[in-house]
Motif scaffolding. Structure first.
Motif, PDB file in Angstrom:
ATOM      1  N   ALA A 194      18.711  20.143  24.992  1.00  0.00           N
ATOM      2  CA  ALA A 194      20.107  19.741  24.834  1.00  0.00           C
ATOM      3  C   ALA A 194      20.676  19.939  23.201  1.00  0.00           C
ATOM      4  CB  ALA A 194      19.592  18.113  24.489  1.00  0.00           C
ATOM      5  N   SER A 195      20.026  20.350  22.504  1.00  0.00           N
ATOM      6  CA  SER A 195      20.413  20.867  21.114  1.00  0.00           C
ATOM      7  C   SER A 195      21.345  21.993  21.600  1.00  0.00           C
ATOM      8  CB  SER A 195      19.257  21.186  20.162  1.00  0.00           C
ATOM      9  OG  SER A 195      18.621  22.340  20.757  1.00  0.00           O
ATOM     10  N   HIS A 230       4.060  41.228  -2.619  1.00  0.00           N
ATOM     11  CA  HIS A 230       5.356  40.999  -3.235  1.00  0.00           C
ATOM     12  C   HIS A 230       6.435  40.213  -2.628  1.00  0.00           C
ATOM     13  CE1 HIS A 230       9.162  41.852  -5.504  1.00  0.00           C
ATOM     14  NE2 HIS A 230       8.158  41.787  -6.784  1.00  0.00           N
ATOM     15  N   GLU A 231       7.240  39.096  -3.219  1.00  0.00           N
ATOM     16  CA  GLU A 231       7.999  38.352  -2.485  1.00  0.00           C
ATOM     17  C   GLU A 231       9.083  38.868  -1.990  1.00  0.00           C
ATOM     18  OE1 GLU A 231       9.011  38.062  -6.983  1.00  0.00           O
ATOM     19  OE2 GLU A 231       7.395  38.263  -5.751  1.00  0.00           O
ATOM     20  N   ASN A 232       9.407  40.163  -2.166  1.00  0.00           N
ATOM     21  CA  ASN A 232      10.418  40.949  -1.425  1.00  0.00           C
ATOM     22  C   ASN A 232       9.978  41.395   0.099  1.00  0.00           C
ATOM     23  OD1 ASN A 232      12.431  40.812  -3.443  1.00  0.00           O
ATOM     24  ND2 ASN A 232      11.813  42.498  -4.347  1.00  0.00           N
ATOM     25  N   TYR A 233       8.749  41.325  -0.004  1.00  0.00           N
ATOM     26  CA  TYR A 233       8.193  41.655   1.470  1.00  0.00           C
ATOM     27  C   TYR A 233       8.096  40.261   2.399  1.00  0.00           C
ATOM     28  CZ  TYR A 233       7.364  46.317  -0.015  1.00  0.00           C
ATOM     29  OH  TYR A 233       7.336  47.670  -0.581  1.00  0.00           O
ATOM     30  N   ARG A 234       8.595  39.476   1.956  1.00  0.00           N
ATOM     31  CA  ARG A 234       8.843  38.257   2.899  1.00  0.00           C
ATOM     32  C   ARG A 234      10.305  37.593   2.960  1.00  0.00           C
ATOM     33  NH1 ARG A 234       4.333  37.028  -0.655  1.00  0.00           N
ATOM     34  NH2 ARG A 234       2.402  36.744   0.453  1.00  0.00           N
ATOM     35  N   THR A 235      10.486  37.225   4.122  1.00  0.00           N
ATOM     36  CA  THR A 235      12.071  36.699   4.294  1.00  0.00           C
ATOM     37  C   THR A 235      12.164  35.209   4.525  1.00  0.00           C
ATOM     38  OG1 THR A 235      14.008  37.455   5.577  1.00  0.00           O
ATOM     39  CG2 THR A 235      11.892  37.385   6.739  1.00  0.00           C
ATOM     40  N   VAL A 236      13.163  34.549   4.351  1.00  0.00           N
ATOM     41  CA  VAL A 236      13.435  33.268   4.815  1.00  0.00           C
ATOM     42  C   VAL A 236      14.590  33.338   5.567  1.00  0.00           C
ATOM     43  CG1 VAL A 236      13.929  30.899   3.805  1.00  0.00           C
ATOM     44  CG2 VAL A 236      12.307  32.527   2.591  1.00  0.00           C
ATOM     45  N   TRP A 237      14.635  32.811   6.642  1.00  0.00           N
ATOM     46  CA  TRP A 237      15.598  32.297   7.415  1.00  0.00           C
ATOM     47  C   TRP A 237      15.994  31.137   7.588  1.00  0.00           C
ATOM     48  CZ3 TRP A 237      17.811  36.025  11.000  1.00  0.00           C
ATOM     49  CH2 TRP A 237      17.076  37.420  11.004  1.00  0.00           C
ATOM     50  N   THR A 238      17.334  30.585   7.188  1.00  0.00           N
ATOM     51  CA  THR A 238      17.971  29.243   7.307  1.00  0.00           C
ATOM     52  C   THR A 238      18.423  29.325   8.721  1.00  0.00           C
ATOM     53  OG1 THR A 238      20.196  30.112   6.762  1.00  0.00           O
ATOM     54  CG2 THR A 238      18.512  29.207   4.874  1.00  0.00           C
ATOM     55  N   LEU A 239      17.918  28.073   9.375  1.00  0.00           N
ATOM     56  CA  LEU A 239      18.092  27.888  10.739  1.00  0.00           C
ATOM     57  C   LEU A 239      19.109  26.874  11.150  1.00  0.00           C
ATOM     58  CD1 LEU A 239      14.349  27.733  11.390  1.00  0.00           C
ATOM     59  CD2 LEU A 239      15.726  29.673  11.461  1.00  0.00           C
ATOM     60  N   PRO A 240      19.806  27.197  12.387  1.00  0.00           N
ATOM     61  CA  PRO A 240      20.500  26.158  13.041  1.00  0.00           C
ATOM     62  C   PRO A 240      19.752  25.180  13.760  1.00  0.00           C
ATOM     63  CG  PRO A 240      20.737  28.343  14.378  1.00  0.00           C
ATOM     64  CD  PRO A 240      19.858  28.446  13.046  1.00  0.00           C
ATOM     65  N   TYR A 241      20.149  23.945  14.150  1.00  0.00           N
ATOM     66  CA  TYR A 241      19.240  22.997  14.597  1.00  0.00           C
ATOM     67  C   TYR A 241      18.370  23.581  15.890  1.00  0.00           C
ATOM     68  CZ  TYR A 241      18.668  18.050  16.346  1.00  0.00           C
ATOM     69  OH  TYR A 241      18.154  16.711  16.516  1.00  0.00           O
ATOM     70  N   SER A 242      19.016  24.147  16.916  1.00  0.00           N
ATOM     71  CA  SER A 242      18.260  24.647  18.037  1.00  0.00           C
ATOM     72  C   SER A 242      17.252  25.542  18.032  1.00  0.00           C
ATOM     73  CB  SER A 242      19.486  24.843  19.025  1.00  0.00           C
ATOM     74  OG  SER A 242      20.074  26.130  18.958  1.00  0.00           O
ATOM     75  N   LEU A 243      17.429  26.253  16.893  1.00  0.00           N
ATOM     76  CA  LEU A 243      16.210  27.488  16.647  1.00  0.00           C
ATOM     77  C   LEU A 243      15.027  26.830  16.102  1.00  0.00           C
ATOM     78  CD1 LEU A 243      17.980  30.759  15.460  1.00  0.00           C
ATOM     79  CD2 LEU A 243      17.614  29.474  18.046  1.00  0.00           C
ATOM     80  N   VAL A 244      14.971  25.502  15.466  1.00  0.00           N
ATOM     81  CA  VAL A 244      13.714  24.946  14.969  1.00  0.00           C
ATOM     82  C   VAL A 244      12.976  24.722  16.081  1.00  0.00           C
ATOM     83  CG1 VAL A 244      13.057  23.246  13.289  1.00  0.00           C
ATOM     84  CG2 VAL A 244      15.188  24.033  12.971  1.00  0.00           C
ATOM     85  N   LEU A 245      13.492  24.048  16.944  1.00  0.00           N
ATOM     86  CA  LEU A 245      12.662  23.415  17.996  1.00  0.00           C
ATOM     87  C   LEU A 245      12.025  24.348  18.944  1.00  0.00           C
ATOM     88  CD1 LEU A 245      15.623  20.845  19.046  1.00  0.00           C
ATOM     89  CD2 LEU A 245      13.561  20.707  17.440  1.00  0.00           C
ATOM     90  N   ARG A 246      11.085  25.094  18.426  1.00  0.00           N
ATOM     91  CA  ARG A 246      10.206  26.107  19.112  1.00  0.00           C
ATOM     92  C   ARG A 246       8.704  25.659  18.919  1.00  0.00           C
ATOM     93  NH1 ARG A 246      14.718  27.029  20.386  1.00  0.00           N
ATOM     94  NH2 ARG A 246      15.660  28.853  21.012  1.00  0.00           N
ATOM     95  N   HIS A 247       7.823  26.226  19.526  1.00  0.00           N
ATOM     96  CA  HIS A 247       6.396  25.980  19.511  1.00  0.00           C
ATOM     97  C   HIS A 247       5.749  26.784  18.504  1.00  0.00           C
ATOM     98  CE1 HIS A 247       7.866  24.513  23.424  1.00  0.00           C
ATOM     99  NE2 HIS A 247       6.936  23.458  23.497  1.00  0.00           N
ATOM    100  N   THR A 248       6.020  27.833  18.215  1.00  0.00           N
ATOM    101  CA  THR A 248       5.220  28.924  17.293  1.00  0.00           C
ATOM    102  C   THR A 248       6.413  29.314  16.210  1.00  0.00           C
ATOM    103  OG1 THR A 248       5.703  30.871  18.608  1.00  0.00           O
ATOM    104  CG2 THR A 248       3.683  29.417  18.948  1.00  0.00           C
ATOM    105  N   THR A 249       5.702  29.834  15.036  1.00  0.00           N
ATOM    106  CA  THR A 249       6.728  30.538  14.218  1.00  0.00           C
ATOM    107  C   THR A 249       7.107  31.934  14.676  1.00  0.00           C
ATOM    108  OG1 THR A 249       4.670  31.441  13.373  1.00  0.00           O
ATOM    109  CG2 THR A 249       5.643  29.562  12.125  1.00  0.00           C
ATOM    110  N   GLU A 250       6.130  32.534  15.606  1.00  0.00           N
ATOM    111  CA  GLU A 250       6.461  33.729  16.233  1.00  0.00           C
ATOM    112  C   GLU A 250       7.746  33.552  17.032  1.00  0.00           C
ATOM    113  OE1 GLU A 250       2.232  34.171  15.334  1.00  0.00           O
ATOM    114  OE2 GLU A 250       3.666  32.800  15.987  1.00  0.00           O
ATOM    115  N   GLU A 251       7.740  32.742  17.692  1.00  0.00           N
ATOM    116  CA  GLU A 251       8.806  32.316  18.677  1.00  0.00           C
ATOM    117  C   GLU A 251      10.183  31.934  17.838  1.00  0.00           C
ATOM    118  OE1 GLU A 251       9.906  28.912  22.344  1.00  0.00           O
ATOM    119  OE2 GLU A 251       7.858  29.112  21.555  1.00  0.00           O
TER     120      GLU A 251
END
Length: 965
Positions: free
Chosen positions: A446-447, A558-579
């Motif tokens: 639906a999203s 070190h924090e530079n070896y991590r990334t942060v993704w800001t997500l649209p609505y539909s991409l949050v609705l997953r079952h695992t972080t890998e997904e």
């Protein structure tokens, strides 16, 4: 008739302005010309509370609650001009093994449809088909077992299902059945509602019976010239072997090793589905299903090796009773990751993988199929929906067999649907009541076409209302009220220029708790986005080089070896972080983005054209955007520039060891939860004990510990190590856990040096988990820290009293608690919330282990598993001891400088209230069924989930300032 006296539980009576009625009495219910119960839409019928009533939960515009049914009734009467709210009755539970999923679905429906224009009343049907009116708070239970045994004494029971539906006829306008499997999808509940002329969402009983039966549905598909999976029906405990041999031969299956699927015809979504090899194995497994009472009819089907499973949500958008089904964007279910030589079980898309988060399955919406195959799936599902006579919505599952997969024998000339130039499409299962958990296929799909959770559910409900003549006369006033509230809300929504407060909800991370973190973050995000003055952005914390590198220990700290993704609505609705991470990368891939956009535009155009004819449809409310990725450092700077609050939902790792808190604090970004020092201390189980060791005279005890480095363990003589540990800790049974990791990760009970050897071997091989029953005593799966921790803590294993929720009582009528005191100690978990130095203890919950001696991650956080008793029954712990426990928990929280909210796990003495600390979690689970929610709802007045998470944000603003802690 039992009356409800507990806080938050309802005792109903019904009254009409002209005469009085009660549940068990014969009622003269007015009927419309068509024979339907016109009182369902008549505002002269109201609910009256004898005790506390159903809270009418918060709307997007307000967080205030109606405190009782009487108040709700008064509001209903006041709202008669220009309209009054629609009354929806949610029914969940049922007799099938899916009743836990039903509870989760009902909770999700409640969360997303409640509002000033729509009031919800909740009902539960137990395993024996007894019906109860329950408080909405019960829907936040972890599992039905949390309250099943209390229903007889605390819930409003009905002496029969007939009395139940008579009550529904005068209490609600429309019923939303959310029962999965038997009784919910086989026509049982639908037939009861039809006989009482109660409007309901979904398909009629007659069609449910046909569609739910997998064998009959397959026959109907064949009659309609769809390609179907070859099957053989077993109806007796001594099936005809000769006939099965002929079937194996016709389908080119080896009679000794031919792979087939054996499944009940009437057990719901994949319940009892197993794989068999050859005729003898197939017969044995089919007979076992019959003997176990799962079903009296069993299908044996060709195993579709190499096939790709898909599932499609269908929404009916037609006018009145004219069916116009539109299929949303289907989802591909990728099971290939399971097809490994060392797989411990066969590749079956079973009940567990359909509903519970797992790293073993990936989902893609839309599927990675050729576009003509996707359109063929949408066309076929629409045809199937219409030809079967389904109503409102459904989920239809099937398989795509690419051309190189040749499993179907020569197809007959009468086949008209399912053959494409790229392969064959088969439809296999019709789900009349699709799962409606927060990340279910319904909301995923639906999203993708513009519907939020609330919008798609309300669309389904309003469409169902339009089909019932008895509701038509009132639909216009409901719609008037809804539109008036919608317009008022839009006027009151602050524009971004006016400063809607931004909240960045951060979840994910690299620890074994990252899937729980995803569930926590998703739940927080969905709850907070209900407030119009907040702009809530979900954010995924992930390793910059992907999860494969993290699992092998390649991620630099070190924090530079991590990334942060800001997500649209539909991409949050997953079952695992890998997904989620894979979906982000896929979303910005040009060809994939182009395909998704094309399919979405097609589906949205179809939906908009049809829905615009309905006066209740207010439009789509989700716009599809692309995800954006930052380094962690840049994301923190982005949060600072946006003047955002960071809601930390990262469990374990940098989310709880003070690292993330320190980075945010240095940048002047406000965040939820305790500060760096408190987080660091609480993450280290040894330091936690040291910090509390001086509180012994106040009744706060700590457990003796022995710390060993992992390297030392790997290189030691384990027999000598075991001897040394048992002597030092004066215990023959030990508890092992990582010194610095989240709760339940790597926690196990060791009874012998052989157990220690198994555990150390898992560390040496960097196993992600210890399979169930790997140690000397039976237990569930143990998630292991990956990569292995630097050090581990050994403790004496604390024996507690066993508490059992029995399946039957002495009179064989109801569930009840069995507790035999042996030690006087029980395990509890307690939420604390407040400001630094003034932390308040919520009501403790008794945690009951279902598998082994240690609570698993799933039992702690995953809905449908584990049992929590909130508040603890007075038959186990006295009120005085409980209050003493709460005071000591507050002492612990204030001593450790906690703030915001945290969770403390401990053992408590049922007589003295003395507390023995296990661990302190500064970023506790925030999943929909976490014990924190149970405990907050037990407060007086109750704190509902949306208010709870809102309050946490207000503390950040009110007590910590903007960027200054």
């Amino acid at each position: 008739m039992a009356s409800l006296t507990a806080p938050g539980i309802i005792s109903f009576s019904l009254r009409c302005r002209s005469r009085n009625h009660c549940f068990g009495e014969q009622c003269s219910i007015p009927r419309a010309a068509d024979g339907s119960a016109s009182v369902a839409g008549c505002s002269s019928w109201v609910l009256k509370a004898a005790n506390l009533g159903v809270p009418m939960l918060a709307t997007r515009a307000s967080s205030n609650l109606y405190s009782s049914v009487e108040e709700g009734s008064r509001v209903l009467e006041e709202e008669e001009e220009p309209g009054r709210p629609l009354r929806v009755g949610i029914i969940c539970g049922g007799p099938s093994a899916e009743r836990g999923i039903s509870l989760n679905s009902a909770r999700s429906v409640l969360d997303h449809i409640q509002g000033e224009d729509l009031h919800v009343v909740c009902y539960y049907i137990d395993c024996n088909l007894n019906a109860y009116a329950i408080s909405p708070a019960q829907l936040y239970s972890n599992t039905p077992a949390d309250f099943d045994f209390k229903l007889e004494s605390l819930a409003q029971g009905f002496h029969s299902l007939h009395a139940f539906v008579e009550h529904l006829a005068v209490s609600v306008d429309i019923v939303f059945p959310v029962i999965h499997g038997r009784f919910g999808e086989d026509g049982g509940i639908q037939e009861l509602l039809e006989k009482a002329n109660v409007p309901f969402v979904g398909t009629t009983s007659h069609v449910c019976r046909q569609a739910f039966d997998k064998y009959n549905a397959s026959l109907e598909l064949s009659r309609q010239a769809f390609v179907t999976v070859p099957s053989f029906l077993v109806q007796a405990t001594q099936p005809n072997r000769d006939e099965m041999e002929q079937w194996f031969e016709r389908n080119f299956l080896d009679q000794e090793k031919g792979k087939v699927v054996v499944k009940p015809t009437l057990a719901g979504s994949s319940i009892g589905v197993v794989v068999a090899y050859g005729i003898d194995d197939a017969i044995e497994k089919a007979v076992n299903i019959i003997k176990e009472g799962i079903d009296d009819k069993v299908l044996v089907e060709v195993f579709l090796e190499g096939g790709i499973e898909f599932t499609a949500i269908v929404i009916d958008v037609g006018m009145d009773n004219d069916v116009k089904p539109i299929v949303l964007l289907p989802t591909e279910v990728d099971l290939q990751i399971l097809a490994k030589p060392d797989a411990s079980e066969d590749v079956i898309f079973n009940y567990r993988r359909k509903y519970l988060p797992t790293q073993q399955v990936a989902y893609y919406t839309p599927p990675r199929f050729p576009i003509h195959v996707i359109e063929c799936i949408r066309q076929g599902a629409s045809m199937l929906f219409q030809s079967f006579g389904l109503r409102d919505f459904a989920r239809i599952d099937g398989w795509f067999l690419p051309n190189h997969v040749n499993l179907i024998p020569t197809l007959g000339k009468d086949i008209k649907f399912g053959l494409t130039e790229s392969g064959t499409i088969l439809f296999t299962d019709i789900n009349l009541v699709s799962g409606m958990e927060q990340t279910s296929f319904l909301f995923q799909q639906a999203s993708k076409v513009g519907f939020s959770h609330s919008n798609i559910l309300r669309t389904v409900i309003q469409h169902a209302c339009s089909r019932f003549p008895s509701l038509k006369s009132c639909s216009s006033v409901w719609n008037t009220l809804a539109r008036r509230l919608h317009s008022a809300r839009l006027r009151n929504i602050p524009s971004k220029s006016q400063g809607r407060r931004k909240v960045f909800v951060l979840f994910g991370g690299e620890t074994s708790e990252r899937q729980v973190s995803l569930m926590s973050g998703t739940n927080v995000w969905l709850n907070l986005q209900g407030y119009d003055d907040l702009d809530v952005i979900p954010c995924l914390l992930a390793p910059a080089r992907g999860y494969a590198s993290a699992q092998h220990g390649d991620v630099n700290q070190h924090e530079n070896y991590r990334t942060v993704w800001t997500l649209p609505y539909s991409l949050v609705l997953r079952h695992t972080t890998e997904e989620v991470l894979a979906a982000c990368i896929e979303a910005i891939e040009p060809d994939r983005a182009s395909l998704t956009s094309h399919l979405r535009n097609n589906a949205t155009s179809e939906l908009a054209k049809a829905l615009s004819k309905h006066d209740w449809f207010t439009g789509f409310d989700i716009t599809e955007e692309l995800p954006t990725n930052y380094t962690l450092e840049n994301w923190i700077q982005h949060a600072k520039e946006a003047q955002a609050i960071v809601f930390i939902a990262v469990h374990g790792g940098i989310g709880e060891d003070g690292t993330l808190q320190s980075l945010l604090e240095s940048a002047g970004v406000p965040y939820t939860g305790p500060g760096p020092s408190a987080s660091k201390v609480c993450m280290d189980k040894v330091q936690t004990s040291v910090s509390l060791s001086h509180l012994t005279n106040l009744g706060v005890l700590t457990i003796p510990k022995d710390v060993r480095s992992t390297e030392e363990l790997l290189n030691s003589n384990l027999a000598d190590t075991w001897q040394d540990l048992t002597v030092k800790l004066q215990s023959e049974s030990l508890c092992i856990k990582p010194a610095r990791d989240g709760c339940s990760t790597g926690v196990a009970r060791l009874r012998s040096r052989e157990d220690l050897k198994v555990y150390v071997n898992a560390l040496q091989k960097s196993l992600p988990r210890l399979p169930a029953n790997s140690l000397s005593k039976g237990h569930g799966v143990i998630e292991m820290p990956n990569p292995p921790p630097q050090s581990l803590v050994f403790e004496p294993f604390i024996e507690t009293d066993e508490i059992i929720v029995s399946s039957k009582s002495v009179d064989n009528n109801a569930r009840h608690l069995i507790w035999e005191e042996r030690t006087g100690w029980i395990e509890v978990t307690v939420g604390v919330m407040g400001t630094r130095g003034e932390m308040h203890s919520l009501s403790p919950s008794i945690t009951i282990k279902e598998t082994g001696d240690i609570l698993s991650l799933e039992e702690k956080f995953q809905g449908g598993t584990g049992i929590n008793l909130t508040p603890p029954p007075a038959t186990i712990i006295s009120e005085e001891a409980l209050e003493a426990c709460k005071r000591r928990v507050e002492i612990i929280a204030n001593t450790l400088y906690l703030e915001g909210f945290s969770r403390i796990d401990a053992f408590v003495n049922v007589h003295t209230g003395e507390v023995m600390v296990i661990e302190v979690n500064t970023v506790p689970g925030m999943t929909p069924s976490t014990v924190l929610i149970h405990q907050a709802l037990n407060e007086q007045p109750p704190i509902h989930p949306r208010e709870f998470f809102r309050t946490v944000n207000l503390w950040v603003l009110g007590f910590k300032g903007l960027g200054i802690r």
